[in-house]
Design a protein around this motif. Structure first.
Motif, PDB file in Angstrom:
ATOM      1  N   SER A  75      83.624 -32.496 -35.476  1.00  0.00           N
ATOM      2  CA  SER A  75      83.398 -33.306 -36.472  1.00  0.00           C
ATOM      3  C   SER A  75      84.034 -34.366 -36.833  1.00  0.00           C
ATOM      4  N   GLU A  76      85.527 -33.946 -37.000  1.00  0.00           N
ATOM      5  CA  GLU A  76      86.466 -35.301 -37.229  1.00  0.00           C
ATOM      6  C   GLU A  76      86.691 -35.985 -36.234  1.00  0.00           C
ATOM      7  N   TRP A  77      86.856 -35.844 -35.097  1.00  0.00           N
ATOM      8  CA  TRP A  77      86.976 -36.250 -33.865  1.00  0.00           C
ATOM      9  C   TRP A  77      85.692 -37.355 -33.358  1.00  0.00           C
ATOM     10  N   ILE A  78      84.774 -36.820 -33.494  1.00  0.00           N
ATOM     11  CA  ILE A  78      83.324 -37.464 -33.311  1.00  0.00           C
ATOM     12  C   ILE A  78      83.398 -38.631 -34.285  1.00  0.00           C
ATOM     13  N   ARG A  79      83.652 -38.359 -35.535  1.00  0.00           N
ATOM     14  CA  ARG A  79      83.479 -39.327 -36.541  1.00  0.00           C
ATOM     15  C   ARG A  79      84.473 -40.376 -36.366  1.00  0.00           C
ATOM     16  N   ALA A  80      85.699 -40.074 -36.194  1.00  0.00           N
ATOM     17  CA  ALA A  80      86.585 -41.251 -35.851  1.00  0.00           C
ATOM     18  C   ALA A  80      86.302 -42.086 -34.768  1.00  0.00           C
ATOM     19  N   GLY A  81      85.638 -41.479 -33.808  1.00  0.00           N
ATOM     20  CA  GLY A  81      85.039 -42.199 -32.388  1.00  0.00           C
ATOM     21  C   GLY A  81      84.053 -42.989 -32.790  1.00  0.00           C
ATOM     22  N   GLN A  82      83.253 -42.737 -33.737  1.00  0.00           N
ATOM     23  CA  GLN A  82      82.118 -43.460 -33.975  1.00  0.00           C
ATOM     24  C   GLN A  82      82.357 -44.541 -34.986  1.00  0.00           C
ATOM     25  N   HIS A  83      83.588 -44.459 -35.817  1.00  0.00           N
ATOM     26  CA  HIS A  83      84.106 -45.599 -36.735  1.00  0.00           C
ATOM     27  C   HIS A  83      84.779 -46.477 -35.978  1.00  0.00           C
ATOM     28  N   ARG A  84      85.655 -46.026 -34.914  1.00  0.00           N
ATOM     29  CA  ARG A  84      86.206 -46.933 -34.052  1.00  0.00           C
ATOM     30  C   ARG A  84      85.333 -47.802 -33.207  1.00  0.00           C
ATOM     31  N   LEU A  85      84.156 -47.320 -32.552  1.00  0.00           N
ATOM     32  CA  LEU A  85      83.273 -48.112 -31.752  1.00  0.00           C
ATOM     33  C   LEU A  85      82.434 -49.120 -32.595  1.00  0.00           C
ATOM     34  N   SER A  86      82.223 -48.705 -33.843  1.00  0.00           N
ATOM     35  CA  SER A  86      81.221 -49.542 -34.847  1.00  0.00           C
ATOM     36  C   SER A  86      82.212 -50.736 -35.224  1.00  0.00           C
ATOM     37  N   ASN A  87      83.587 -50.679 -34.993  1.00  0.00           N
ATOM     38  CA  ASN A  87      84.557 -51.657 -35.415  1.00  0.00           C
ATOM     39  C   ASN A  87      85.001 -52.571 -34.122  1.00  0.00           C
ATOM     40  N   GLY A  88      84.199 -52.626 -33.061  1.00  0.00           N
ATOM     41  CA  GLY A  88      84.429 -53.242 -32.259  1.00  0.00           C
ATOM     42  C   GLY A  88      85.460 -52.807 -31.128  1.00  0.00           C
ATOM     43  N   TYR A  89      85.775 -51.613 -31.050  1.00  0.00           N
ATOM     44  CA  TYR A  89      86.556 -51.096 -29.992  1.00  0.00           C
ATOM     45  C   TYR A  89      85.883 -50.292 -28.869  1.00  0.00           C
ATOM     46  N   ARG A  90      86.348 -50.360 -27.793  1.00  0.00           N
ATOM     47  CA  ARG A  90      85.603 -49.735 -26.619  1.00  0.00           C
ATOM     48  C   ARG A  90      86.050 -48.378 -26.314  1.00  0.00           C
TER      49      ARG A  90
END
Length: 59
Positions: A36-51
């Protein structure tokens, strides 16, 4: 300052790799909580413009 760093990272085509969101000690949490921690970090990263990170081919 931070937005300038984020902009520079993108412009220079650096990659920000995924990690946990709250930085818990992974030895002390369940597998599901770690995922869950890993997925949330990925979602946050993608929502801030990172691929998604790209990895070199092993071929």
């Amino acid at each position: 300052m931070l937005p300038d760093i984020v902009k520079r990272v993108r412009e220079e085509r650096h990659e920000v790799c995924n990690h946990t969101f709250h930085h818990p000690s992974l030895h002390h949490i369940s597998h599901n909580k770690a995922l869950s921690e890993w997925i949330r970090a990925g979602q946050h990263r993608l929502s801030n413009g990172y691929r998604n990170p790209s990895f070199p081919s092993t071929e």
